[in-house]
Write a protein that holds these residues in place. Structure first.
Motif, PDB file in Angstrom:
ATOM      1  N   LYS A   1       0.873  -1.175   0.000  1.00 11.68           N
ATOM      2  CA  LYS A   1       0.000   0.000   0.000  1.00 11.68           C
ATOM      3  C   LYS A   1       0.910   1.224   0.000  1.00 11.68           C
ATOM      4  CE  LYS A   1      -4.231   1.722   2.162  1.00 11.68           C
ATOM      5  NZ  LYS A   1      -5.281   1.437   3.163  1.00 11.68           N
ATOM      6  N   VAL A   2       0.650   2.136  -0.924  1.00 10.73           N
ATOM      7  CA  VAL A   2       1.528   3.281  -1.108  1.00 10.73           C
ATOM      8  C   VAL A   2       0.739   4.573  -0.917  1.00 10.73           C
ATOM      9  CG1 VAL A   2       3.093   4.467  -2.692  1.00 10.73           C
ATOM     10  CG2 VAL A   2       2.891   1.963  -2.779  1.00 10.73           C
ATOM     11  N   PHE A   3       1.322   5.490  -0.163  1.00 17.61           N
ATOM     12  CA  PHE A   3       0.711   6.797   0.071  1.00 17.61           C
ATOM     13  C   PHE A   3       1.607   7.876  -0.533  1.00 17.61           C
ATOM     14  CE2 PHE A   3      -2.672   5.800   3.076  1.00 17.61           C
ATOM     15  CZ  PHE A   3      -2.282   4.564   3.558  1.00 17.61           C
ATOM     16  N   LEU A   4       1.025   8.696  -1.376  1.00 21.00           N
ATOM     17  CA  LEU A   4       1.723   9.869  -1.887  1.00 21.00           C
ATOM     18  C   LEU A   4       0.999  11.095  -1.346  1.00 21.00           C
ATOM     19  CD1 LEU A   4       2.285   8.859  -5.631  1.00 21.00           C
ATOM     20  CD2 LEU A   4       3.722   8.384  -3.653  1.00 21.00           C
ATOM     21  N   GLU A   5       1.791  11.972  -0.712  1.00 21.94           N
ATOM     22  CA  GLU A   5       1.194  13.130  -0.059  1.00 21.94           C
ATOM     23  C   GLU A   5       1.512  14.408  -0.834  1.00 21.94           C
ATOM     24  OE1 GLU A   5      -0.522  11.098   2.973  1.00 21.94           O
ATOM     25  OE2 GLU A   5      -0.206  13.217   3.375  1.00 21.94           O
ATOM     26  N   CYS A   6       0.563  15.312  -0.837  1.00 25.29           N
ATOM     27  CA  CYS A   6       0.731  16.603  -1.491  1.00 25.29           C
ATOM     28  C   CYS A   6       0.174  17.694  -0.583  1.00 25.29           C
ATOM     29  CB  CYS A   6      -0.010  16.605  -2.828  1.00 25.29           C
ATOM     30  SG  CYS A   6      -0.008  18.182  -3.694  1.00 25.29           S
ATOM     31  N   VAL A   7       0.938  18.772  -0.443  1.00 29.19           N
ATOM     32  CA  VAL A   7       0.512  19.887   0.390  1.00 29.19           C
ATOM     33  C   VAL A   7       0.698  21.185  -0.381  1.00 29.19           C
ATOM     34  CG1 VAL A   7       0.895  21.165   2.530  1.00 29.19           C
ATOM     35  CG2 VAL A   7       1.131  18.672   2.506  1.00 29.19           C
ATOM     36  N   GLN A   8      -0.319  22.056  -0.329  1.00 25.96           N
ATOM     37  CA  GLN A   8      -0.202  23.379  -0.965  1.00 25.96           C
ATOM     38  C   GLN A   8      -0.478  24.452   0.091  1.00 25.96           C
ATOM     39  OE1 GLN A   8      -3.115  25.423  -1.483  1.00 25.96           O
ATOM     40  NE2 GLN A   8      -4.745  23.908  -1.191  1.00 25.96           N
TER      41      GLN A   8
ATOM     42  N   TYR B   1      -6.423   3.338  -7.946  1.00 28.38           N
ATOM     43  CA  TYR B   1      -6.043   4.457  -7.079  1.00 28.38           C
ATOM     44  C   TYR B   1      -7.245   4.900  -6.244  1.00 28.38           C
ATOM     45  CZ  TYR B   1      -2.340   4.907 -10.602  1.00 28.38           C
ATOM     46  OH  TYR B   1      -1.303   4.658 -11.466  1.00 28.38           O
ATOM     47  N   SER B   2      -6.952   5.497  -5.111  1.00 27.95           N
ATOM     48  CA  SER B   2      -7.961   6.217  -4.343  1.00 27.95           C
ATOM     49  C   SER B   2      -7.302   7.475  -3.794  1.00 27.95           C
ATOM     50  CB  SER B   2      -8.525   5.357  -3.209  1.00 27.95           C
ATOM     51  OG  SER B   2      -7.511   5.020  -2.289  1.00 27.95           O
TER      52      SER B   2
ATOM     53  N   PHE C   1      -3.726  16.695  -0.020  1.00 24.40           N
ATOM     54  CA  PHE C   1      -4.430  15.773  -0.915  1.00 24.40           C
ATOM     55  C   PHE C   1      -3.547  14.552  -1.100  1.00 24.40           C
ATOM     56  CE2 PHE C   1      -7.648  14.451  -3.543  1.00 24.40           C
ATOM     57  CZ  PHE C   1      -7.465  14.538  -4.917  1.00 24.40           C
ATOM     58  N   SER C   2      -4.053  13.412  -0.692  1.00 27.54           N
ATOM     59  CA  SER C   2      -3.252  12.184  -0.713  1.00 27.54           C
ATOM     60  C   SER C   2      -3.718  11.244  -1.809  1.00 27.54           C
ATOM     61  CB  SER C   2      -3.345  11.471   0.643  1.00 27.54           C
ATOM     62  OG  SER C   2      -2.911  12.319   1.676  1.00 27.54           O
ATOM     63  N   LEU C   3      -2.776  10.626  -2.457  1.00 26.60           N
ATOM     64  CA  LEU C   3      -3.060   9.594  -3.457  1.00 26.60           C
ATOM     65  C   LEU C   3      -2.649   8.257  -2.856  1.00 26.60           C
ATOM     66  CD1 LEU C   3      -3.869   8.933  -6.443  1.00 26.60           C
ATOM     67  CD2 LEU C   3      -1.429   9.066  -6.974  1.00 26.60           C
ATOM     68  N   ILE C   4      -3.530   7.281  -2.967  1.00 26.53           N
ATOM     69  CA  ILE C   4      -3.289   5.975  -2.359  1.00 26.53           C
ATOM     70  C   ILE C   4      -3.334   4.903  -3.427  1.00 26.53           C
ATOM     71  CG2 ILE C   4      -4.083   4.338  -0.600  1.00 26.53           C
ATOM     72  CD1 ILE C   4      -5.645   6.974   0.515  1.00 26.53           C
ATOM     73  N   LEU C   5      -2.289   4.095  -3.434  1.00 28.08           N
ATOM     74  CA  LEU C   5      -2.286   2.897  -4.262  1.00 28.08           C
ATOM     75  C   LEU C   5      -2.542   1.733  -3.316  1.00 28.08           C
ATOM     76  CD1 LEU C   5      -0.475   5.101  -5.697  1.00 28.08           C
ATOM     77  CD2 LEU C   5       0.644   3.179  -6.840  1.00 28.08           C
TER      78      LEU C   5
ATOM     79  N   TYR D   1      -7.325  11.688 -10.247  1.00 25.90           N
ATOM     80  CA  TYR D   1      -8.416  12.149  -9.398  1.00 25.90           C
ATOM     81  C   TYR D   1      -8.255  13.644  -9.183  1.00 25.90           C
ATOM     82  CZ  TYR D   1     -10.668   7.891  -7.524  1.00 25.90           C
ATOM     83  OH  TYR D   1     -11.412   6.749  -7.353  1.00 25.90           O
ATOM     84  N   PHE D   2      -9.350  14.294  -8.851  1.00 26.87           N
ATOM     85  CA  PHE D   2      -9.265  15.677  -8.415  1.00 26.87           C
ATOM     86  C   PHE D   2     -10.269  15.944  -7.308  1.00 26.87           C
ATOM     87  CE2 PHE D   2     -12.967  17.623 -10.528  1.00 26.87           C
ATOM     88  CZ  PHE D   2     -13.275  16.665 -11.478  1.00 26.87           C
ATOM     89  N   SER D   3     -10.061  17.059  -6.646  1.00 24.89           N
ATOM     90  CA  SER D   3     -10.904  17.430  -5.524  1.00 24.89           C
ATOM     91  C   SER D   3     -11.096  18.936  -5.549  1.00 24.89           C
ATOM     92  CB  SER D   3     -10.247  17.010  -4.210  1.00 24.89           C
ATOM     93  OG  SER D   3     -10.895  17.600  -3.102  1.00 24.89           O
ATOM     94  N   TYR D   4     -12.323  19.392  -5.360  1.00 21.78           N
ATOM     95  CA  TYR D   4     -12.575  20.831  -5.337  1.00 21.78           C
ATOM     96  C   TYR D   4     -13.025  21.308  -3.953  1.00 21.78           C
ATOM     97  CZ  TYR D   4     -17.199  18.975  -6.442  1.00 21.78           C
ATOM     98  OH  TYR D   4     -18.350  18.257  -6.449  1.00 21.78           O
ATOM     99  N   ASP D   5     -12.924  20.416  -2.979  1.00 25.15           N
ATOM    100  CA  ASP D   5     -13.260  20.831  -1.615  1.00 25.15           C
ATOM    101  C   ASP D   5     -12.855  19.713  -0.669  1.00 25.15           C
ATOM    102  OD1 ASP D   5     -16.268  22.378  -0.144  1.00 25.15           O
ATOM    103  OD2 ASP D   5     -14.172  22.318   0.503  1.00 25.15           O
ATOM    104  N   VAL D   6     -12.759  20.060   0.599  1.00 25.77           N
ATOM    105  CA  VAL D   6     -12.441  19.054   1.605  1.00 25.77           C
ATOM    106  C   VAL D   6     -13.469  17.926   1.546  1.00 25.77           C
ATOM    107  CG1 VAL D   6     -12.166  18.636   4.073  1.00 25.77           C
ATOM    108  CG2 VAL D   6     -11.319  20.746   3.063  1.00 25.77           C
ATOM    109  N   LYS D   7     -12.975  16.719   1.617  1.00 26.51           N
ATOM    110  CA  LYS D   7     -13.788  15.501   1.600  1.00 26.51           C
ATOM    111  C   LYS D   7     -14.528  15.274   0.273  1.00 26.51           C
ATOM    112  CE  LYS D   7     -14.407  15.229   6.595  1.00 26.51           C
ATOM    113  NZ  LYS D   7     -13.313  14.258   6.764  1.00 26.51           N
ATOM    114  N   MET D   8     -14.291  16.107  -0.705  1.00 29.18           N
ATOM    115  CA  MET D   8     -14.890  15.915  -2.021  1.00 29.18           C
ATOM    116  C   MET D   8     -13.832  15.352  -2.962  1.00 29.18           C
ATOM    117  SD  MET D   8     -17.928  16.975  -1.463  1.00 29.18           S
ATOM    118  CE  MET D   8     -18.670  17.129  -3.067  1.00 29.18           C
ATOM    119  N   LYS D   9     -14.251  14.441  -3.821  1.00 25.46           N
ATOM    120  CA  LYS D   9     -13.318  13.890  -4.795  1.00 25.46           C
ATOM    121  C   LYS D   9     -14.103  13.467  -6.025  1.00 25.46           C
ATOM    122  CE  LYS D   9     -13.621   9.314  -2.707  1.00 25.46           C
ATOM    123  NZ  LYS D   9     -12.894   8.239  -1.978  1.00 25.46           N
ATOM    124  N   GLU D  10     -13.414  13.545  -7.151  1.00 28.50           N
ATOM    125  CA  GLU D  10     -14.033  13.076  -8.390  1.00 28.50           C
ATOM    126  C   GLU D  10     -13.003  12.308  -9.203  1.00 28.50           C
ATOM    127  OE1 GLU D  10     -17.320  16.616  -9.163  1.00 28.50           O
ATOM    128  OE2 GLU D  10     -16.455  15.481 -10.828  1.00 28.50           O
ATOM    129  N   LYS D  11     -13.461  11.312  -9.902  1.00 24.61           N
ATOM    130  CA  LYS D  11     -12.574  10.518 -10.740  1.00 24.61           C
ATOM    131  C   LYS D  11     -12.157  11.310 -11.962  1.00 24.61           C
ATOM    132  CE  LYS D  11     -14.553   6.081  -9.384  1.00 24.61           C
ATOM    133  NZ  LYS D  11     -15.265   4.863  -9.847  1.00 24.61           N
TER     134      LYS D  11
END
Lengths: 117, 114
Positions: free
Chosen positions: B18-25, B64-65, B74-78, B47-57
């Motif tokens: 299980k792989v976690f990639l982290e991104c911070v802005q 991926y998740s 915003f974290s990407l999970i394999l 994936y993208f997200s336009y708000d906290v707890k929101m995500k779209e494929k």
């Protein structure tokens, strides 16, 4: 669906000369934005230049300019007085001007530019 | 200046991990994105997200998740890494309201799955 095509996988230019990178796109929208991004080797992708579709005037940023032909759906990037630091992957990108996914970019496959000293 | 950081520049993992990639802005951007970059294929949106707890494929979400618990992260999970997920992963962020603005990219994480 919108698509972006960069027909030149690789280009080469002599230092101090001018090079033009091609980009065409397909869309039925009238309101959109076009971008050129630069990705130097092992470095961060950065914005080079941006064009709003409603503007007829071509965008210019120092040595970088675009030739925006809206009817032809063409958006080429001209680099004048090429420098060694211009060597990079260049990506053309499109974005709709509105809508729920308004932040999403559609990228071309990129053009690798080499600059010869 | 806008800063987008990614937790690792290079990562080597084994198949099935299980792989976690982290991104911070740091610009209070609403939109955040994960792309995959492969030679000859350009950037493809995962994936993208336009708000906290929101995500779209995006275009290639399979395998991926993502997680967005805070606005700046915003974290990407394999879930179970596979060799075909060996790639460069780019995170980006942008403002929701200023449509004319660009996306700002992180430096990328080059992932190798053995």
């Amino acid at each position: 669906a919108q698509t972006v095509t960069q027909s030149q996988p690789e280009m080469s230019v002599q230092e101090a000369e001018t090079v033009t990178l091609s980009c065409t796109y397909d869309t039925s929208e009238s309101d959109y934005y076009l971008f050129w991004y630069k990705q130097p080797p092992s470095r961060q992708m950065i914005l080079v230049i941006r064009q709003e579709a409603y503007k007829q005037q071509n965008a210019t940023e120092n040595r970088f300019s675009v030739n925006f032909q809206k009817a032809a759906k063409s958006f080429s990037l001209k680099i004048s007085d090429s420098q060694l630091g211009d060597a990079a992957m260049y990506f053309c990108a499109y974005r709709k001007g509105y809508g729920g996914s308004q932040g999403n970019l559609i990228f071309g496959k990129g053009t690798k530019l080499s600059v010869k000293p | 200046d806008v800063k987008v950081t990614q937790s690792s520049r290079y990562l080597v993992k084994r198949t099935g991990e299980k792989v976690f990639l982290e991104c911070v802005q740091d610009m209070d951007h609403e939109n955040m994105f994960w792309y995959r970059q492969d030679p000859g294929l350009g950037l493809r949106l995962i994936y993208f997200s336009y708000d906290v707890k929101m995500k779209e494929k995006g275009d290639i979400p399979e395998g991926y998740s993502v997680s967005r618990e805070k606005k700046e992260r915003f974290s990407l999970i394999l879930e179970s890494a596979s060799t075909n997920q060996t790639s460069m992963y780019l995170c980006a962020s942008s403002s929701l309201g200023r449509v004319w603005e660009t996306q700002y990219f992180g430096p990328g994480t080059r992932l190798l799955v053995l």
